[in-house]
Motif scaffolding. Structure first.
Motif, short mmCIF file in Angstrom:
data_model
loop_
_atom_site.label_atom_id
_atom_site.label_comp_id
_atom_site.label_asym_id
_atom_site.label_seq_id
_atom_site.Cartn_x
_atom_site.Cartn_y
_atom_site.Cartn_z
N ILE A 232 34.29 42.66 -16.94
CA ILE A 232 35.10 42.49 -18.14
C ILE A 232 34.20 42.38 -19.36
N LEU A 233 34.50 43.16 -20.39
CA LEU A 233 33.85 43.05 -21.70
C LEU A 233 34.82 42.31 -22.62
N ILE A 234 34.31 41.35 -23.39
CA ILE A 234 35.17 40.59 -24.30
C ILE A 234 34.48 40.41 -25.64
N GLU A 235 35.14 40.89 -26.67
CA GLU A 235 34.71 40.66 -28.05
C GLU A 235 35.67 39.63 -28.63
N ILE A 236 35.12 38.60 -29.26
CA ILE A 236 35.94 37.52 -29.81
C ILE A 236 36.03 37.67 -31.32
N LEU B 290 35.36 33.45 -4.74
CA LEU B 290 35.95 34.75 -5.08
C LEU B 290 34.90 35.81 -5.38
N GLY B 291 33.65 35.44 -5.31
CA GLY B 291 32.55 36.35 -5.60
C GLY B 291 31.47 35.60 -6.35
N GLU B 292 30.43 36.33 -6.74
CA GLU B 292 29.37 35.76 -7.57
C GLU B 292 29.59 36.25 -8.99
N PHE B 293 29.89 35.34 -9.89
CA PHE B 293 30.20 35.69 -11.27
C PHE B 293 29.12 35.18 -12.22
N GLU B 294 28.89 35.95 -13.27
CA GLU B 294 27.93 35.57 -14.30
C GLU B 294 28.53 35.88 -15.66
N LEU B 295 28.08 35.14 -16.67
CA LEU B 295 28.51 35.38 -18.04
C LEU B 295 27.30 35.82 -18.83
N ARG B 296 27.41 36.98 -19.48
CA ARG B 296 26.31 37.56 -20.25
C ARG B 296 26.83 38.09 -21.57
N ASP C 15 30.38 40.41 -27.43
CA ASP C 15 30.08 38.99 -27.30
C ASP C 15 29.87 38.55 -25.86
N PHE C 16 30.71 39.03 -24.94
CA PHE C 16 30.63 38.57 -23.55
C PHE C 16 30.83 39.70 -22.56
N LEU C 17 30.09 39.60 -21.47
CA LEU C 17 30.26 40.48 -20.32
C LEU C 17 30.39 39.57 -19.11
N VAL C 18 31.49 39.71 -18.38
CA VAL C 18 31.63 38.99 -17.12
C VAL C 18 31.20 39.95 -16.02
N VAL C 19 30.24 39.51 -15.24
CA VAL C 19 29.70 40.30 -14.13
C VAL C 19 30.26 39.71 -12.84
N ARG C 20 30.78 40.59 -12.01
CA ARG C 20 31.33 40.16 -10.72
C ARG C 20 30.56 40.86 -9.61
N ASP C 21 29.92 40.07 -8.76
CA ASP C 21 29.12 40.62 -7.65
C ASP C 21 28.13 41.67 -8.12
#
Length: 122
Positions: free
Chosen positions: A62-66, A34-40, A51-57
């Motif tokens: 998506i930014l996510i604060e937990i 579905l693409g190249e995804f990374e978690l940062r 806390d988290f940034l999901v990088v797509r291509d």
């Protein structure tokens, strides 16, 4: 560390729990083609963080604060969404009950139940 159950600190346990779910999602999406995804994560010199940034291509997606229970929206979400152009920004709260709603229909920073968000990942 992938075993959140061994952590005594509730916030650290919540973040590690979320990291495991998000890592599973980004690895799954990449494996499914579905693409190249990374978690940062994000943090600036002023010590604002998300806390988290999901990088797509190679683009912020998506930014996510937990949070375990805090429902007051973190101002860092709006700041980093503006800076990165990420399509979505969520404050996922673990102690909120599941709600039947599509988290991805909004493009502004939003507080969501973690159960709802995680159910929509993979």
């Amino acid at each position: 560390m992938r075993d959140w159950s061994r952590l005594d600190d509730e916030e650290a346990r919540a973040e590690t729990f979320a990291a495991c779910h998000l890592l599973k999602a980004v690895e799954g999406w990449t494996d499914m083609g579905l693409g190249e995804f990374e978690l940062r994560y994000l943090r600036d010199k002023l010590k604002r963080k998300v806390d988290f940034l999901v990088v797509r291509d190679r683009k912020p997606w998506i930014l996510i604060e937990i949070k375990k229970a805090e429902t007051s929206l973190s101002p860092a979400l709006a700041h980093f969404q503006n800076e990165t152009g990420a399509a979505h920004a969520f404050q996922a709260v673990l102690d909120m009950p599941f709600v039947k709603a599509d988290c991805f229909k909004t493009d502004t920073p939003t507080v969501v139940p973690a159960k709802t968000l995680f159910s929509q990942l993979l």
